[in-house]
Enzyme design. Structure first.
Site, short mmCIF file in Angstrom:
data_model
loop_
_atom_site.label_atom_id
_atom_site.label_comp_id
_atom_site.label_asym_id
_atom_site.label_seq_id
_atom_site.Cartn_x
_atom_site.Cartn_y
_atom_site.Cartn_z
N ALA A 142 15.98 7.09 42.79
CA ALA A 142 16.65 6.96 44.11
C ALA A 142 18.17 7.40 43.94
CB ALA A 142 16.76 5.20 44.41
N GLY A 144 16.96 9.92 45.52
CA GLY A 144 16.00 10.95 45.76
C GLY A 144 16.43 12.33 45.86
N ASP A 212 16.96 11.07 35.09
CA ASP A 212 18.65 10.87 35.66
C ASP A 212 19.12 9.33 35.34
OD1 ASP A 212 20.58 12.20 36.98
OD2 ASP A 212 19.97 11.56 38.78
N CYS A 266 25.78 11.47 35.21
CA CYS A 266 26.75 12.08 36.13
C CYS A 266 28.20 11.21 35.49
CB CYS A 266 26.88 11.92 37.57
SG CYS A 266 26.43 10.22 38.07
#
Ligand SMILES: C[S@@+](CC[C@H](N)C(=O)[O-])C[C@H]1O[C@@H](n2cnc3c(N)ncnc32)[C@H](O)[C@@H]1O
Length: 335
Positions: A142, A144, A212, A266
């Site tokens: 999510a 997405g 991720d 990130c």
């Protein structure tokens, strides 16, 4: 309140404010880890008026008219050169100047035509080198963005999108419905597992796995409006690498022998990037790093990579005119 007003022009919109507690923490940590490069990264991260937004086209409802307009506005496609893996079906446009298209509204019965994103988010997706028919797992999926990008690259035989947080899971479902035609959605499995359990639930199943991972998310963290919460997150930050290693262990179990795994975050944090990968390499003798430095050479026109040596993996750092990242990417192969 410990908030600092942002530099940047006032355009009548609510101005974002920097959380000083977080900025001080970053100054201390990242000037050590990135050296002089931190000064530029700091300037870009604290100046939202410099931020750029790439435009990923939806191949299932292609915006031909917008493509012409973007050419006229000086946008160019990402990865125009030759790279080892470049799916022609994936079209992403970006401009060297800070420009932001409006987000599209979801209308029932109409697929959205584009997705706005940080262009560096495409690097982990491309590093996965997805081919038609493969079985792929997006372990922390999510909202997405990367699932959508994966589906622009190829038609997997099976796509499994997993997300642990139930609110964010709803957001993930909405994203899939807004971009992907119904017959294809029916071929996507969405689950709400703790990613740490996936390896036991679906052992040796996938050709490709994307992790991720949940991470410090430096960009949004800097603008936390509640400085007490921010201070609390700083103290909990040291727990993240443990979770990230556990997610990777589970992902490795879910991967078939010979399969490929991409890990991304990130954040600029070495503890959440390089150190996590080193821990995995040191504790798994069936896992090998895959060299992706060649890819960085080809992509250096559009991205700035951290000058510091990365044992394996790449770190995109925000730069002026290339305000993409932070994004860490490492690629592993299971033997
Ligand atoms: C960096 S975000 C993923 C972004 C997404 N891949 C995208 O491109 O839109 C990380 C996600 O991991 C989820 N997450 C946190 N802990 C998790 C866990 N134990 N298992 C699976 N997902 C988890 C978070 O809720 C968050 O949505």
């Amino acid at each position: 309140m410990i908030l600092t007003r942002l530099k940047g022009k006032s355009d009548g919109k609510l101005t974002k404010q920097i959380c000083k507690v977080v900025l001080d923490h970053f100054d201390k940590q990242y000037s050590k880890e990135l050296g002089d490069a931190w000064n530029t990264v700091r300037d870009v991260l604290t100046s939202p008026s410099w931020w750029q937004y790439a435009v990923l086209f939806n191949r299932f409802n292609y915006p031909f008219k917008l493509e012409k307009d973007l050419h006229l506005k000086g946008y160019h496609t990402l990865f125009p050169g030759s790279i080892p893996y470049y799916p022609k079906s994936m079209k992403c446009y970006l401009s060297r100047t800070p420009d932001r298209l409006p987000s599209e509204r979801h209308q029932i019965g109409n697929l959205k035509t584009y997705y706005l994103l940080n262009a560096a988010s495409l690097l982990p997706v491309l590093a996965l080198e997805l081919r038609d028919g493969e079985k792929v797992l997006d372990l922390c999926a999510a909202p997405g963005g990367k699932s959508i990008a994966l589906l622009q690259c190829a038609c997997p035989g099976y796509l499994h999108c997993n997300e642990y947080d139930s609110l964010r899971l709803r957001w993930l479902r909405q994203t899939l419905e807004s971009f992907i035609p119904q017959p294809l959605i029916n071929a996507i499995k969405v689950s709400e597992l703790d990613g740490r359990e996936m390896g036991d639930v679906q052992p040796e199943t996938f050709d490709k796995v994307l992790v991720d991972a949940p991470c410090s998310n430096d960009r949004s963290w800097l603008f936390s409006s509640d400085s007490q919460k921010a201070a609390c997150r700083i103290s909990q930050r040291r727990n993240l690498p443990v979770l990230q290693v556990e997610l990777l262990r589970s992902a490795i179990k879910a991967l078939r022998p010979g399969g490929l795994l991409v890990y991304s975050t990130c954040t600029l944090s070495k503890a959440e990037n390089q150190d996590v990968i080193s821990e995995i390499l040191n504790s798994h003798n069936n896992i090998m790093p895959v060299d992706i430095k060649g890819i960085a050479r080809t992509w250096s026109q559009d991205f700035t990579f951290a000058p510091i040596a990365q044992e394996c993996g790449l770190l995109v750092i925000p730069d002026k005119g290339k305000a993409w990242g932070p994004m860490y990417v490492a690629k592993l192969k299971k033997s």
